[in-house]
Design a protein around this motif. Structure first.
Motif, PDB file in Angstrom:
ATOM      1  N   ARG A   1      -8.197   8.633   4.238  1.00 32.48           N
ATOM      2  CA  ARG A   1      -7.402   8.973   5.423  1.00 32.48           C
ATOM      3  C   ARG A   1      -7.800   8.239   6.691  1.00 32.48           C
ATOM      4  O   ARG A   1      -6.967   7.895   7.491  1.00 32.48           O
ATOM      5  N   GLY A   2      -9.052   7.984   6.922  1.00 30.95           N
ATOM      6  CA  GLY A   2      -9.476   7.364   8.165  1.00 30.95           C
ATOM      7  C   GLY A   2      -9.443   5.847   8.188  1.00 30.95           C
ATOM      8  O   GLY A   2      -9.738   5.237   9.205  1.00 30.95           O
ATOM      9  N   ASP A   3      -9.093   5.205   7.090  1.00 29.23           N
ATOM     10  CA  ASP A   3      -9.180   3.745   7.014  1.00 29.23           C
ATOM     11  C   ASP A   3      -8.057   3.009   7.725  1.00 29.23           C
ATOM     12  O   ASP A   3      -8.259   1.899   8.190  1.00 29.23           O
ATOM     13  N   ALA A   4      -6.879   3.556   7.789  1.00 26.87           N
ATOM     14  CA  ALA A   4      -5.751   2.834   8.386  1.00 26.87           C
ATOM     15  C   ALA A   4      -4.669   3.817   8.799  1.00 26.87           C
ATOM     16  O   ALA A   4      -4.638   4.955   8.319  1.00 26.87           O
ATOM     17  N   ARG A   5      -3.809   3.356   9.677  1.00 34.42           N
ATOM     18  CA  ARG A   5      -2.700   4.184  10.140  1.00 34.42           C
ATOM     19  C   ARG A   5      -1.431   3.817   9.389  1.00 34.42           C
ATOM     20  O   ARG A   5      -1.232   2.658   9.047  1.00 34.42           O
ATOM     21  N   PRO A   6      -0.549   4.769   9.187  1.00 38.33           N
ATOM     22  CA  PRO A   6       0.744   4.442   8.562  1.00 38.33           C
ATOM     23  C   PRO A   6       1.581   3.569   9.504  1.00 38.33           C
ATOM     24  O   PRO A   6       1.302   3.476  10.692  1.00 38.33           O
ATOM     25  N   ASP A   7       2.605   2.949   8.974  1.00 39.12           N
ATOM     26  CA  ASP A   7       3.572   2.151   9.724  1.00 39.12           C
ATOM     27  C   ASP A   7       2.947   0.902  10.346  1.00 39.12           C
ATOM     28  O   ASP A   7       3.284   0.491  11.441  1.00 39.12           O
ATOM     29  N   THR A   8       2.034   0.279   9.634  1.00 37.22           N
ATOM     30  CA  THR A   8       1.424  -0.973  10.071  1.00 37.22           C
ATOM     31  C   THR A   8       2.369  -2.131   9.751  1.00 37.22           C
ATOM     32  O   THR A   8       3.159  -2.054   8.817  1.00 37.22           O
ATOM     33  N   LEU A   9       2.272  -3.210  10.514  1.00 31.49           N
ATOM     34  CA  LEU A   9       3.053  -4.417  10.249  1.00 31.49           C
ATOM     35  C   LEU A   9       2.110  -5.536   9.838  1.00 31.49           C
ATOM     36  O   LEU A   9       1.132  -5.826  10.532  1.00 31.49           O
TER      37      LEU A   9
ATOM     38  N   LEU B   1      -4.443  -1.360   4.473  1.00 34.13           N
ATOM     39  CA  LEU B   1      -3.240  -0.558   4.641  1.00 34.13           C
ATOM     40  C   LEU B   1      -3.425   0.820   4.028  1.00 34.13           C
ATOM     41  O   LEU B   1      -4.043   0.962   2.968  1.00 34.13           O
ATOM     42  N   ARG B   2      -2.893   1.829   4.674  1.00 32.79           N
ATOM     43  CA  ARG B   2      -2.934   3.198   4.166  1.00 32.79           C
ATOM     44  C   ARG B   2      -1.982   3.316   2.991  1.00 32.79           C
ATOM     45  O   ARG B   2      -0.840   2.855   3.043  1.00 32.79           O
ATOM     46  N   ALA B   3      -2.456   3.933   1.921  1.00 33.70           N
ATOM     47  CA  ALA B   3      -1.640   4.154   0.725  1.00 33.70           C
ATOM     48  C   ALA B   3      -1.887   5.575   0.229  1.00 33.70           C
ATOM     49  O   ALA B   3      -3.038   5.977   0.073  1.00 33.70           O
ATOM     50  N   THR B   4      -0.837   6.335  -0.003  1.00 33.23           N
ATOM     51  CA  THR B   4      -1.022   7.666  -0.558  1.00 33.23           C
ATOM     52  C   THR B   4      -1.293   7.584  -2.051  1.00 33.23           C
ATOM     53  O   THR B   4      -1.956   8.448  -2.608  1.00 33.23           O
ATOM     54  N   ASP B   5      -0.779   6.539  -2.705  1.00 37.44           N
ATOM     55  CA  ASP B   5      -1.029   6.282  -4.120  1.00 37.44           C
ATOM     56  C   ASP B   5      -1.294   4.785  -4.256  1.00 37.44           C
ATOM     57  O   ASP B   5      -0.363   3.991  -4.399  1.00 37.44           O
ATOM     58  N   ALA B   6      -2.552   4.398  -4.151  1.00 38.24           N
ATOM     59  CA  ALA B   6      -2.923   2.984  -4.133  1.00 38.24           C
ATOM     60  C   ALA B   6      -2.484   2.250  -5.391  1.00 38.24           C
ATOM     61  O   ALA B   6      -2.073   1.084  -5.319  1.00 38.24           O
ATOM     62  N   GLU B   7      -2.535   2.902  -6.535  1.00 44.93           N
ATOM     63  CA  GLU B   7      -2.117   2.251  -7.778  1.00 44.93           C
ATOM     64  C   GLU B   7      -0.623   1.937  -7.761  1.00 44.93           C
ATOM     65  O   GLU B   7      -0.204   0.833  -8.109  1.00 44.93           O
ATOM     66  N   ALA B   8       0.202   2.887  -7.319  1.00 48.69           N
ATOM     67  CA  ALA B   8       1.647   2.657  -7.217  1.00 48.69           C
ATOM     68  C   ALA B   8       1.946   1.577  -6.182  1.00 48.69           C
ATOM     69  O   ALA B   8       2.827   0.739  -6.388  1.00 48.69           O
TER      70      ALA B   8
ATOM     71  N   ARG C   1      -2.829 -12.713  -3.403  1.00 48.92           N
ATOM     72  CA  ARG C   1      -1.858 -13.706  -3.882  1.00 48.92           C
ATOM     73  C   ARG C   1      -2.633 -14.957  -4.271  1.00 48.92           C
ATOM     74  O   ARG C   1      -3.739 -15.183  -3.772  1.00 48.92           O
ATOM     75  N   ALA C   2      -2.032 -15.776  -5.106  1.00 52.65           N
ATOM     76  CA  ALA C   2      -2.685 -17.017  -5.528  1.00 52.65           C
ATOM     77  C   ALA C   2      -3.016 -17.907  -4.338  1.00 52.65           C
ATOM     78  O   ALA C   2      -3.972 -18.674  -4.377  1.00 52.65           O
ATOM     79  N   ASP C   3      -2.232 -17.795  -3.250  1.00 50.83           N
ATOM     80  CA  ASP C   3      -2.486 -18.632  -2.070  1.00 50.83           C
ATOM     81  C   ASP C   3      -3.585 -18.064  -1.181  1.00 50.83           C
ATOM     82  O   ASP C   3      -3.757 -18.478  -0.050  1.00 50.83           O
ATOM     83  N   ALA C   4      -4.336 -17.107  -1.674  1.00 50.19           N
ATOM     84  CA  ALA C   4      -5.513 -16.534  -1.028  1.00 50.19           C
ATOM     85  C   ALA C   4      -5.215 -15.416  -0.032  1.00 50.19           C
ATOM     86  O   ALA C   4      -6.130 -14.897   0.586  1.00 50.19           O
ATOM     87  N   ALA C   5      -3.953 -15.024   0.153  1.00 50.71           N
ATOM     88  CA  ALA C   5      -3.662 -13.870   1.009  1.00 50.71           C
ATOM     89  C   ALA C   5      -4.207 -12.618   0.323  1.00 50.71           C
ATOM     90  O   ALA C   5      -4.039 -12.436  -0.889  1.00 50.71           O
ATOM     91  N   ARG C   6      -4.877 -11.760   1.095  1.00 50.95           N
ATOM     92  CA  ARG C   6      -5.480 -10.547   0.532  1.00 50.95           C
ATOM     93  C   ARG C   6      -5.091  -9.341   1.364  1.00 50.95           C
ATOM     94  O   ARG C   6      -4.977  -9.417   2.581  1.00 50.95           O
ATOM     95  N   LEU C   7      -4.939  -8.195   0.691  1.00 49.48           N
ATOM     96  CA  LEU C   7      -4.734  -6.900   1.335  1.00 49.48           C
ATOM     97  C   LEU C   7      -5.592  -5.885   0.614  1.00 49.48           C
ATOM     98  O   LEU C   7      -5.848  -6.022  -0.590  1.00 49.48           O
ATOM     99  N   HIS C   8      -6.031  -4.857   1.321  1.00 50.07           N
ATOM    100  CA  HIS C   8      -6.725  -3.739   0.707  1.00 50.07           C
ATOM    101  C   HIS C   8      -5.865  -2.495   0.913  1.00 50.07           C
ATOM    102  O   HIS C   8      -5.359  -2.263   2.016  1.00 50.07           O
ATOM    103  N   LEU C   9      -5.692  -1.717  -0.133  1.00 49.28           N
ATOM    104  CA  LEU C   9      -4.887  -0.503  -0.113  1.00 49.28           C
ATOM    105  C   LEU C   9      -5.831   0.679  -0.239  1.00 49.28           C
ATOM    106  O   LEU C   9      -6.546   0.800  -1.236  1.00 49.28           O
TER     107      LEU C   9
END
Length: 116
Positions: free
Chosen positions: A59-67, A10-17, A47-55
């Protein structure tokens, strides 16, 4: 044993936040990477249940407004942690939707017992 899995970026302008915001959904930081000081951050959360996301701040890694659809065992508990009071009861799941700080939509749901 096959340990293949997919991770949404997912695209993040501030990955830490954003990583902090995702704590409400039960995620914790797994790793963070920066090529050198001043470069964009790339943070992995899970998440503990193994769901993972990368933030990614890249700029080129992902588009905003993803579901992203996140299945959880107890949607009511997660909704309460997010301050959500209205949960939709649909034939496929009991669910709600929130937006992260960058406008990415996170739909959270629990599949009814009758459909499992």
């Amino acid at each position: 044993m096959d340990d293949a899995h997919a991770v949404a970026v997912l695209r993040a302008t501030d990955a830490e936040a954003s990583a902090e915001w995702y704590r409400r959904l039960g995620f914790t930081e797994e790793f963070r990477h920066q090529f050198e000081p001043g470069m964009p951050w790339y943070i992995g959360i899970r998440r503990a249940d193994a769901a993972r996301l990368h933030l990614s701040e890249h700029r080129g890694d992902a588009r905003p407004d993803t579901l992203v659809y996140l299945y959880v065992p107890d949607v009511d508990t997660v909704a309460a942690a997010c301050g959500v009071t209205h949960i939709h009861d649909n034939p496929w799941a009991r669910e709600f939707e929130v937006k992260d700080p960058d406008g990415n939509r996170i739909r959270v749901g629990t599949v009814p017992q009758s459909r499992r």
